[in-house]
Design a protein around this motif. Structure first.
Motif, PDB file in Angstrom:
ATOM      1  N   PHE A 112     -23.721  35.853 -40.606  1.00  0.00           N
ATOM      2  CA  PHE A 112     -23.106  37.028 -39.972  1.00  0.00           C
ATOM      3  C   PHE A 112     -21.630  37.000 -40.347  1.00  0.00           C
ATOM      4  N   THR A 120     -18.319  37.992 -39.253  1.00  0.00           N
ATOM      5  CA  THR A 120     -17.637  38.436 -38.035  1.00  0.00           C
ATOM      6  C   THR A 120     -16.120  38.327 -38.212  1.00  0.00           C
ATOM      7  N   VAL A 154     -20.526  33.270 -39.879  1.00  0.00           N
ATOM      8  CA  VAL A 154     -21.400  32.459 -39.025  1.00  0.00           C
ATOM      9  C   VAL A 154     -22.667  32.157 -39.821  1.00  0.00           C
ATOM     10  N   ALA A 189     -25.966  31.188 -39.852  1.00  0.00           N
ATOM     11  CA  ALA A 189     -27.027  31.011 -38.856  1.00  0.00           C
ATOM     12  C   ALA A 189     -28.281  30.364 -39.445  1.00  0.00           C
ATOM     13  N   SER A 248     -30.523  27.690 -32.667  1.00  0.00           N
ATOM     14  CA  SER A 248     -30.844  26.927 -33.880  1.00  0.00           C
ATOM     15  C   SER A 248     -31.246  27.832 -35.055  1.00  0.00           C
ATOM     16  N   GLY A 249     -31.336  29.136 -34.810  1.00  0.00           N
ATOM     17  CA  GLY A 249     -31.588  30.065 -35.919  1.00  0.00           C
ATOM     18  C   GLY A 249     -33.026  30.538 -36.013  1.00  0.00           C
ATOM     19  N   SER A 263     -34.681  32.993 -34.175  1.00  0.00           N
ATOM     20  CA  SER A 263     -34.810  34.459 -34.197  1.00  0.00           C
ATOM     21  C   SER A 263     -34.183  35.042 -35.455  1.00  0.00           C
ATOM     22  N   VAL A 264     -33.038  34.507 -35.870  1.00  0.00           N
ATOM     23  CA  VAL A 264     -32.386  35.053 -37.068  1.00  0.00           C
ATOM     24  C   VAL A 264     -33.278  34.846 -38.303  1.00  0.00           C
ATOM     25  N   ALA A 321     -28.739  42.389 -37.425  1.00  0.00           N
ATOM     26  CA  ALA A 321     -27.626  43.201 -36.943  1.00  0.00           C
ATOM     27  C   ALA A 321     -26.773  43.617 -38.144  1.00  0.00           C
ATOM     28  N   THR A 381     -23.806  43.236 -39.070  1.00  0.00           N
ATOM     29  CA  THR A 381     -22.924  42.238 -39.692  1.00  0.00           C
ATOM     30  C   THR A 381     -23.703  41.135 -40.407  1.00  0.00           C
ATOM     31  N   GLN A 428     -38.546  38.680 -28.367  1.00  0.00           N
ATOM     32  CA  GLN A 428     -38.258  37.802 -27.243  1.00  0.00           C
ATOM     33  C   GLN A 428     -38.249  38.583 -25.928  1.00  0.00           C
ATOM     34  N   HIS A 478     -38.685  27.554 -27.865  1.00  0.00           N
ATOM     35  CA  HIS A 478     -37.832  26.380 -27.652  1.00  0.00           C
ATOM     36  C   HIS A 478     -38.585  25.363 -26.804  1.00  0.00           C
ATOM     37  N   LEU A 515     -21.406  27.101 -35.812  1.00  0.00           N
ATOM     38  CA  LEU A 515     -21.927  27.591 -37.090  1.00  0.00           C
ATOM     39  C   LEU A 515     -20.841  28.217 -37.970  1.00  0.00           C
TER      40      LEU A 515
HETATM   41  N1  LIG Z   1     -25.162  39.519 -34.494  1.00  0.00           N
HETATM   42  C1  LIG Z   1     -24.694  38.282 -34.563  1.00  0.00           C
HETATM   43  N2  LIG Z   1     -23.390  38.027 -34.854  1.00  0.00           N
HETATM   44  C2  LIG Z   1     -22.910  36.781 -34.964  1.00  0.00           C
HETATM   45  N3  LIG Z   1     -23.652  35.669 -34.749  1.00  0.00           N
HETATM   46  C3  LIG Z   1     -24.950  35.849 -34.455  1.00  0.00           C
HETATM   47  C4  LIG Z   1     -25.541  37.147 -34.337  1.00  0.00           C
HETATM   48  N4  LIG Z   1     -26.856  36.997 -34.028  1.00  0.00           N
HETATM   49  C5  LIG Z   1     -27.067  35.666 -33.952  1.00  0.00           C
HETATM   50  N5  LIG Z   1     -25.936  34.969 -34.215  1.00  0.00           N
HETATM   51  C6  LIG Z   1     -25.772  33.519 -34.196  1.00  0.00           C
HETATM   52  O1  LIG Z   1     -26.779  32.915 -34.974  1.00  0.00           O
HETATM   53  C7  LIG Z   1     -27.188  31.685 -34.376  1.00  0.00           C
HETATM   54  C8  LIG Z   1     -28.675  31.612 -34.304  1.00  0.00           C
HETATM   55  O2  LIG Z   1     -29.149  32.572 -33.364  1.00  0.00           O
HETATM   56  P1  LIG Z   1     -30.685  32.789 -33.045  1.00  0.00           P
HETATM   57  O3  LIG Z   1     -30.759  34.009 -32.215  1.00  0.00           O
HETATM   58  O4  LIG Z   1     -31.489  32.748 -34.290  1.00  0.00           O
HETATM   59  O5  LIG Z   1     -31.028  31.503 -32.163  1.00  0.00           O
HETATM   60  P2  LIG Z   1     -32.436  31.091 -31.568  1.00  0.00           P
HETATM   61  O6  LIG Z   1     -32.827  29.802 -32.212  1.00  0.00           O
HETATM   62  O7  LIG Z   1     -33.381  32.216 -31.679  1.00  0.00           O
HETATM   63  O8  LIG Z   1     -32.063  30.782 -30.040  1.00  0.00           O
HETATM   64  P3  LIG Z   1     -32.809  31.180 -28.671  1.00  0.00           P
HETATM   65  O9  LIG Z   1     -33.748  30.033 -28.390  1.00  0.00           O
HETATM   66  O10 LIG Z   1     -31.706  31.257 -27.677  1.00  0.00           O
HETATM   67  O11 LIG Z   1     -33.513  32.472 -28.858  1.00  0.00           O
HETATM   68  C9  LIG Z   1     -26.517  31.624 -33.004  1.00  0.00           C
HETATM   69  O12 LIG Z   1     -25.472  30.697 -33.050  1.00  0.00           O
HETATM   70  C10 LIG Z   1     -25.995  33.005 -32.787  1.00  0.00           C
HETATM   71  O13 LIG Z   1     -24.795  32.969 -32.067  1.00  0.00           O
END
Ligand SMILES: Nc1ncnc2c1ncn2[C@@H]1O[C@H](COP(=O)(O)OP(=O)(O)OP(=O)(O)O)[C@@H](O)[C@H]1O
Ligand SMILES: [Mg+2]
Length: 333
Positions: free
Chosen positions: A18, A20, A25, A27, A49-50, A52-53, A63, A65, A101, A217, A282
């Motif tokens: 991302f 920003t 970031v 991810a 931990s990434g 969802s991304v 998103a 960005t 989610q 998780h 990150l």
């Molecule tokens: N739109 C965004 N802008 C900047 N950083 C982002 C954005 N979306 C996600 N991140 C960052 O990417 C990283 C991974 O996020 P992600 O949502 O993949 O985590 P996750 O493993 O799914 O966690 P959770 O168990 O809370 O769902 C996080 O540090 C988050 O802050």
């Protein structure tokens, strides 16, 4: 058409950032996995931990960005990262579907449940409006929603959390995708409903033959349904193997920490120990192992060099310098 692949989905060295105001970031940092038709992959890791991304990168719904900065996502051998938005619109839901989610992010509060299901069917098939209506009711019945004929007239807020999750599953499956990504599909639900929903997903998987990526998780909840589990930390893969490998022979210090922090049948007498320290920043990924600053066993090399994934058993790998050291020592004697 590209060559028919043994795998329905192959993700190679996927990187997503991302951009920003505070900086880049990072991810997702080099995720690789392969998924065979009909199989289930579990992705586990703590918040941030990434997980969802990674899922959003595959679906190309990041998103504004966010950007995939490297790697490949191959569906039946074809790199879908090269698809344009129009191709992706057709692809999503039809080939790969996602359950989010939070169900309220994908159910529109101003339309009835029936309307939303019908629209999904109409978008991806040549069915008529009448046929789409029938399909909506058929899908609601399939996912165990009672009185589907009257449910279709209701709005999302009129349904309980468990019902909404079932509607989400119906929506994701109405075009019979080859892969279903379930991003924490049961986190918001209580334990008995959670078990019902997971069982339902497994039944549907058998009936429809789809592959599932189960994001969570909570390792305990999904372990029994996964053919393979991938443990993530800081947007990287720490360890992968079967549920038995991960539970009984964890080889990465992060996985070991994760297991010490959740209740299991064999640690009922012991105190649960949370993993110390705070998740990594990150914006400033460490040069070496991402988990190093929180690892009790960290060595000097862990600070500066990124560990590669090494095999620690059949189909079981870990990216941890401890294993590389052990393998090296075993060779010397
Ligand atoms: N739109 C965004 N802008 C900047 N950083 C982002 C954005 N979306 C996600 N991140 C960052 O990417 C990283 C991974 O996020 P992600 O949502 O993949 O985590 P996750 O493993 O799914 O966690 P959770 O168990 O809370 O769902 C996080 O540090 C988050 O802050
Ligand atoms: Mg998430």
């Amino acid at each position: 058409m590209s060559e028919e692949s043994k795998y329905v989905l192959e993700v190679n060295d996927l990187n997503t950032s991302f951009f920003t105001d505070a900086g880049e970031v990072k991810a997702v940092n080099g995720i690789t996995f392969k998924l065979e038709p009909g199989k289930t992959l579990g992705i586990v890791g703590e918040s941030g931990s990434g997980k969802s991304v990674s899922a959003y990168s595959i679906m190309q719904i990041l998103a504004e960005t966010g950007r995939v900065t490297g790697g490949e996502v191959k569906f039946r051998g074809e790199n879908i990262l090269e698809y344009n938005e129009k191709q992706m619109q057709k692809f999503r839901g039809e080939k790969i579907s996602i359950i989010f989610q939070d169900p309220m992010t994908s159910l529109n509060p101003v339309f009835t449940v029936g309307y939303q299901l019908e629209e999904a069917v109409l978008l991806h098939t040549n069915k008529t409006k009448e046929e789409a209506k029938a399909r909506a009711i058929e899908m609601l019945t399939l996912v165990g929603v009672n009185e589907p004929e009257s449910r279709v007239k209701q709005y999302p807020h009129e349904l309980s959390g468990g019902m909404r999750q079932r509607v989400m599953i119906a929506m994701a499956l109405c075009c019979e995708p080859d892969v279903l990504i379930a991003d924490e599909p049961t986190t918001a639900l209580d334990v008995t409903i959670q078990a019902q929903i997971l069982e339902l997903m497994q039944d549907l998987q058998k009936q429809l033959g789809m592959a599932i990526i189960m994001v969570t998780h909570d390792l305990g909840v999904i372990a029994s349904m996964c053919d393979e589990i991938m443990v993530m930390y800081g947007g990287r893969v720490c360890e992968r193997g079967t549920a038995d490998d991960i539970f009984y022979h964890p080889a990465h210090e992060y996985t070991k920490g994760l297991l010490r922090s959740i209740p299991r049948h064999d640690n009922m007498d012991e105190k649960l120990v949370p993993i110390g320290g705070t998740p990594i920043n990150l914006l400033n990924m460490p040069e070496g192992c991402a988990f190093c600053p929180r690892c009790d066993e960290a060595m000097k090399i862990c600070l500066t060099e990124k560990p590669e994934e090494v095999q620690v058993g059949e189909g079981h790998t870990a990216a941890c310098w401890m294993n590389i050291k052990k393998a090296y020592e075993a060779q010397e004697v």
